[in-house]
Write a protein that holds these residues in place. Structure first.
Motif, PDB file in Angstrom:
ATOM      1  N   ALA A 199     -78.925 -16.930  42.612  1.00  0.00           N
ATOM      2  CA  ALA A 199     -79.971 -16.408  41.733  1.00  0.00           C
ATOM      3  C   ALA A 199     -79.406 -15.356  40.788  1.00  0.00           C
ATOM      4  CB  ALA A 199     -81.107 -15.817  42.562  1.00  0.00           C
ATOM      5  N   LEU A 200     -78.524 -14.497  41.302  1.00  0.00           N
ATOM      6  CA  LEU A 200     -77.913 -13.464  40.472  1.00  0.00           C
ATOM      7  C   LEU A 200     -77.113 -14.074  39.328  1.00  0.00           C
ATOM      8  CD1 LEU A 200     -76.933 -10.613  39.780  1.00  0.00           C
ATOM      9  CD2 LEU A 200     -75.142 -10.906  41.511  1.00  0.00           C
ATOM     10  N   HIS A 201     -76.219 -15.019  39.648  1.00  0.00           N
ATOM     11  CA  HIS A 201     -75.388 -15.614  38.615  1.00  0.00           C
ATOM     12  C   HIS A 201     -76.217 -16.419  37.625  1.00  0.00           C
ATOM     13  CE1 HIS A 201     -71.417 -15.329  41.128  1.00  0.00           C
ATOM     14  NE2 HIS A 201     -72.083 -14.186  41.031  1.00  0.00           N
ATOM     15  N   GLY A 202     -77.271 -17.072  38.108  1.00  0.00           N
ATOM     16  CA  GLY A 202     -78.138 -17.819  37.203  1.00  0.00           C
ATOM     17  C   GLY A 202     -78.838 -16.911  36.213  1.00  0.00           C
ATOM     18  N   LEU A 203     -79.400 -15.793  36.690  1.00  0.00           N
ATOM     19  CA  LEU A 203     -80.078 -14.848  35.805  1.00  0.00           C
ATOM     20  C   LEU A 203     -79.099 -14.223  34.811  1.00  0.00           C
ATOM     21  CD1 LEU A 203     -82.508 -13.029  38.265  1.00  0.00           C
ATOM     22  CD2 LEU A 203     -83.147 -14.503  36.347  1.00  0.00           C
ATOM     23  N   LEU A 204     -77.898 -13.895  35.292  1.00  0.00           N
ATOM     24  CA  LEU A 204     -76.910 -13.299  34.402  1.00  0.00           C
ATOM     25  C   LEU A 204     -76.518 -14.253  33.275  1.00  0.00           C
ATOM     26  CD1 LEU A 204     -74.491 -11.354  36.782  1.00  0.00           C
ATOM     27  CD2 LEU A 204     -76.074 -10.404  35.095  1.00  0.00           C
ATOM     28  N   LYS A 205     -76.307 -15.515  33.609  1.00  0.00           N
ATOM     29  CA  LYS A 205     -75.931 -16.492  32.595  1.00  0.00           C
ATOM     30  C   LYS A 205     -77.049 -16.668  31.573  1.00  0.00           C
ATOM     31  CE  LYS A 205     -72.762 -19.106  35.563  1.00  0.00           C
ATOM     32  NZ  LYS A 205     -72.518 -20.389  36.273  1.00  0.00           N
ATOM     33  N   GLN A 206     -78.290 -16.656  32.029  1.00  0.00           N
ATOM     34  CA  GLN A 206     -79.412 -16.791  31.113  1.00  0.00           C
ATOM     35  C   GLN A 206     -79.531 -15.575  30.207  1.00  0.00           C
ATOM     36  OE1 GLN A 206     -82.613 -17.511  33.869  1.00  0.00           O
ATOM     37  NE2 GLN A 206     -82.206 -19.712  33.989  1.00  0.00           N
ATOM     38  N   LEU A 207     -79.329 -14.389  30.770  1.00  0.00           N
ATOM     39  CA  LEU A 207     -79.393 -13.177  29.958  1.00  0.00           C
ATOM     40  C   LEU A 207     -78.234 -13.126  28.957  1.00  0.00           C
ATOM     41  CD1 LEU A 207     -80.431 -10.530  32.646  1.00  0.00           C
ATOM     42  CD2 LEU A 207     -81.837 -11.424  30.778  1.00  0.00           C
ATOM     43  N   VAL A 208     -77.069 -13.620  29.360  1.00  0.00           N
ATOM     44  CA  VAL A 208     -75.923 -13.669  28.444  1.00  0.00           C
ATOM     45  C   VAL A 208     -76.269 -14.528  27.237  1.00  0.00           C
ATOM     46  CG1 VAL A 208     -73.580 -14.547  28.152  1.00  0.00           C
ATOM     47  CG2 VAL A 208     -74.145 -13.167  30.151  1.00  0.00           C
ATOM     48  N   LYS A 209     -76.876 -15.677  27.464  1.00  0.00           N
ATOM     49  CA  LYS A 209     -77.247 -16.563  26.359  1.00  0.00           C
ATOM     50  C   LYS A 209     -78.309 -15.919  25.477  1.00  0.00           C
ATOM     51  CE  LYS A 209     -76.155 -20.825  28.867  1.00  0.00           C
ATOM     52  NZ  LYS A 209     -76.702 -22.083  29.455  1.00  0.00           N
ATOM     53  N   ALA A 210     -79.234 -15.186  26.091  1.00  0.00           N
ATOM     54  CA  ALA A 210     -80.292 -14.541  25.306  1.00  0.00           C
ATOM     55  C   ALA A 210     -79.778 -13.334  24.534  1.00  0.00           C
ATOM     56  CB  ALA A 210     -81.434 -14.111  26.233  1.00  0.00           C
ATOM     57  N   SER A 211     -78.600 -12.829  24.906  1.00  0.00           N
ATOM     58  CA  SER A 211     -78.047 -11.642  24.233  1.00  0.00           C
ATOM     59  C   SER A 211     -77.268 -11.989  22.975  1.00  0.00           C
ATOM     60  CB  SER A 211     -77.124 -10.882  25.199  1.00  0.00           C
ATOM     61  OG  SER A 211     -75.911 -11.604  25.421  1.00  0.00           O
ATOM     62  N   VAL A 212     -77.199 -13.264  22.641  1.00  0.00           N
ATOM     63  CA  VAL A 212     -76.362 -13.713  21.524  1.00  0.00           C
ATOM     64  C   VAL A 212     -76.768 -13.040  20.210  1.00  0.00           C
ATOM     65  CG1 VAL A 212     -75.778 -15.692  20.092  1.00  0.00           C
ATOM     66  CG2 VAL A 212     -75.799 -15.923  22.572  1.00  0.00           C
ATOM     67  N   ILE A 213     -75.762 -12.542  19.510  1.00  0.00           N
ATOM     68  CA  ILE A 213     -75.930 -11.994  18.165  1.00  0.00           C
ATOM     69  C   ILE A 213     -74.870 -12.643  17.277  1.00  0.00           C
ATOM     70  CG2 ILE A 213     -75.800  -9.936  16.714  1.00  0.00           C
ATOM     71  CD1 ILE A 213     -76.753  -8.289  19.037  1.00  0.00           C
ATOM     72  N   GLY A 214     -75.307 -13.295  16.220  1.00  0.00           N
ATOM     73  CA  GLY A 214     -74.348 -13.988  15.358  1.00  0.00           C
ATOM     74  C   GLY A 214     -73.627 -15.102  16.082  1.00  0.00           C
ATOM     75  N   GLN A 215     -74.345 -15.847  16.926  1.00  0.00           N
ATOM     76  CA  GLN A 215     -73.817 -16.989  17.675  1.00  0.00           C
ATOM     77  C   GLN A 215     -72.752 -16.597  18.708  1.00  0.00           C
ATOM     78  OE1 GLN A 215     -72.493 -19.932  14.843  1.00  0.00           O
ATOM     79  NE2 GLN A 215     -74.583 -20.370  14.136  1.00  0.00           N
ATOM     80  N   LYS A 216     -72.781 -15.323  19.122  1.00  0.00           N
ATOM     81  CA  LYS A 216     -71.819 -14.867  20.115  1.00  0.00           C
ATOM     82  C   LYS A 216     -72.483 -13.871  21.051  1.00  0.00           C
ATOM     83  CE  LYS A 216     -67.286 -12.653  20.597  1.00  0.00           C
ATOM     84  NZ  LYS A 216     -66.132 -12.028  19.870  1.00  0.00           N
ATOM     85  N   PRO A 217     -72.336 -14.043  22.383  1.00  0.00           N
ATOM     86  CA  PRO A 217     -72.919 -13.085  23.320  1.00  0.00           C
ATOM     87  C   PRO A 217     -72.425 -11.669  23.043  1.00  0.00           C
ATOM     88  CG  PRO A 217     -72.172 -15.038  24.479  1.00  0.00           C
ATOM     89  CD  PRO A 217     -71.652 -15.158  23.074  1.00  0.00           C
ATOM     90  N   ASP A 218     -73.341 -10.711  23.153  1.00  0.00           N
ATOM     91  CA  ASP A 218     -73.016  -9.326  22.824  1.00  0.00           C
ATOM     92  C   ASP A 218     -73.112  -8.459  24.080  1.00  0.00           C
ATOM     93  OD1 ASP A 218     -72.742  -7.265  20.453  1.00  0.00           O
ATOM     94  OD2 ASP A 218     -74.277  -6.462  21.789  1.00  0.00           O
ATOM     95  N   GLU A 219     -72.023  -7.762  24.416  1.00  0.00           N
ATOM     96  CA  GLU A 219     -71.988  -6.965  25.634  1.00  0.00           C
ATOM     97  C   GLU A 219     -72.991  -5.819  25.611  1.00  0.00           C
ATOM     98  OE1 GLU A 219     -68.195  -5.538  26.819  1.00  0.00           O
ATOM     99  OE2 GLU A 219     -67.276  -7.525  26.965  1.00  0.00           O
ATOM    100  N   ALA A 220     -73.087  -5.132  24.491  1.00  0.00           N
ATOM    101  CA  ALA A 220     -74.012  -4.004  24.393  1.00  0.00           C
ATOM    102  C   ALA A 220     -75.457  -4.469  24.524  1.00  0.00           C
ATOM    103  CB  ALA A 220     -73.803  -3.264  23.069  1.00  0.00           C
ATOM    104  N   ASN A 221     -75.775  -5.582  23.872  1.00  0.00           N
ATOM    105  CA  ASN A 221     -77.119  -6.128  23.968  1.00  0.00           C
ATOM    106  C   ASN A 221     -77.416  -6.583  25.400  1.00  0.00           C
ATOM    107  OD1 ASN A 221     -79.626  -6.824  22.904  1.00  0.00           O
ATOM    108  ND2 ASN A 221     -78.973  -8.894  22.357  1.00  0.00           N
ATOM    109  N   LEU A 222     -76.433  -7.187  26.048  1.00  0.00           N
ATOM    110  CA  LEU A 222     -76.597  -7.622  27.435  1.00  0.00           C
ATOM    111  C   LEU A 222     -76.814  -6.431  28.354  1.00  0.00           C
ATOM    112  CD1 LEU A 222     -76.515  -9.796  29.643  1.00  0.00           C
ATOM    113  CD2 LEU A 222     -74.029  -9.536  29.681  1.00  0.00           C
ATOM    114  N   ALA A 223     -76.043  -5.352  28.144  1.00  0.00           N
ATOM    115  CA  ALA A 223     -76.208  -4.153  28.968  1.00  0.00           C
ATOM    116  C   ALA A 223     -77.610  -3.576  28.805  1.00  0.00           C
ATOM    117  CB  ALA A 223     -75.155  -3.116  28.585  1.00  0.00           C
ATOM    118  N   PHE A 224     -78.126  -3.594  27.566  1.00  0.00           N
ATOM    119  CA  PHE A 224     -79.489  -3.122  27.322  1.00  0.00           C
ATOM    120  C   PHE A 224     -80.505  -3.985  28.067  1.00  0.00           C
ATOM    121  CE2 PHE A 224     -83.278  -4.201  24.791  1.00  0.00           C
ATOM    122  CZ  PHE A 224     -83.964  -2.992  24.872  1.00  0.00           C
ATOM    123  N   MET A 225     -80.347  -5.289  28.008  1.00  0.00           N
ATOM    124  CA  MET A 225     -81.294  -6.197  28.650  1.00  0.00           C
ATOM    125  C   MET A 225     -81.292  -6.011  30.161  1.00  0.00           C
ATOM    126  SD  MET A 225     -80.549  -9.594  26.314  1.00  0.00           S
ATOM    127  CE  MET A 225     -81.920 -10.547  26.957  1.00  0.00           C
TER     128      MET A 225
END
Length: 218
Positions: A59-85
């Motif tokens: 469940a943890l890895h599934g949620l993380l992967k989904q949040l990574v995809k939702a954090s995309v900025i300019g067609q690339k996952p963004d670490e800062a945006n992911l940390a915020f989420m």
């Protein structure tokens, strides 16, 4: 997913903040994998699982992967945006799998809404402004519905109603006792009749509702 030995925990904003509890480890994004920055791999996964309300490693890895995809900025996952989420999901404090999924959706909808707001601010085209405004409106309504859904889930499917002020004018009567809430009518139970038990929902009909209204206007 791997766990890095480097630790980059986000420090709490203030000493008396709720985040003063152990901070969640940050996520490091690579081209083909994501890594949890924590010196202890198991502890890092445990802290993130608690933050996201994940019941197990899958469940943890599934949620993380989904949040990574939702954090995309300019067609690339963004670490800062992911940390915020992740931080926002943690602040919602999901308590089960339903709340974990709903919290992830709420954060993703918020991010999408702010992106729409940014596009609206930089757009000079009337048609584009109208299109973005409609999208922003739908996202705002969705977010409000998600908040209500979370509240209902945490209150076992019931709407919470809080009475903050009560005024009785001259000639009026106040009811002292418990008040039972129903879908169509609120039935008052004076203390003297408390032993009789609550009024069953199916027995509250139009006649009972009329009597309650008549008593309230007396």
């Amino acid at each position: 997913m791997t766990t890095s030995s480097k630790c980059h925990d986000t420090p709490p904003v203030a000493a008396n903040d709720r985040s003063a509890v152990a901070a969640s480890p940050r996520i490091k994004l690579y081209k083909r994998r994501i890594a949890i920055n924590h010196p202890d791999p198991q502890a890092g996964e445990r802290l993130l699982a608690e933050a996201l309300g994940a019941v197990d490693r899958d469940a943890l890895h599934g949620l993380l992967k989904q949040l990574v995809k939702a954090s995309v900025i300019g067609q690339k996952p963004d670490e800062a945006n992911l940390a915020f989420m992740i931080s926002m999901v943690k602040s919602i404090a999901p308590r089960d799998s339903i709340e974990a999924m709903l919290a992830a959706q709420m954060v993703s909808v918020h991010v999408a809404a702010m992106r729409s707001a940014c596009r609206l601010a930089f757009s000079d085209d009337i048609l584009q402004q109208e299109s973005v405004t409609r999208a922003l409106t739908r996202l705002g309504r969705t977010f409000a519905a998600q908040i209500e859904a979370l509240s209902r889930h945490r209150n076992n499917g019931e709407r919470a109603i809080t009475v903050r002020n009560l005024s009785v004018q001259d000639g009026g009567k106040a009811i002292v006792g418990n008040v039972t809430q129903h879908a169509s009518v609120i039935v008052a139970r004076p203390n003297a009749a408390a032993d009789a038990g609550p009024v069953p929902r199916h027995e509250v009909g139009e006649h009972d509702e009329a009597e309650v209204r008549q008593g309230a206007s007396a």
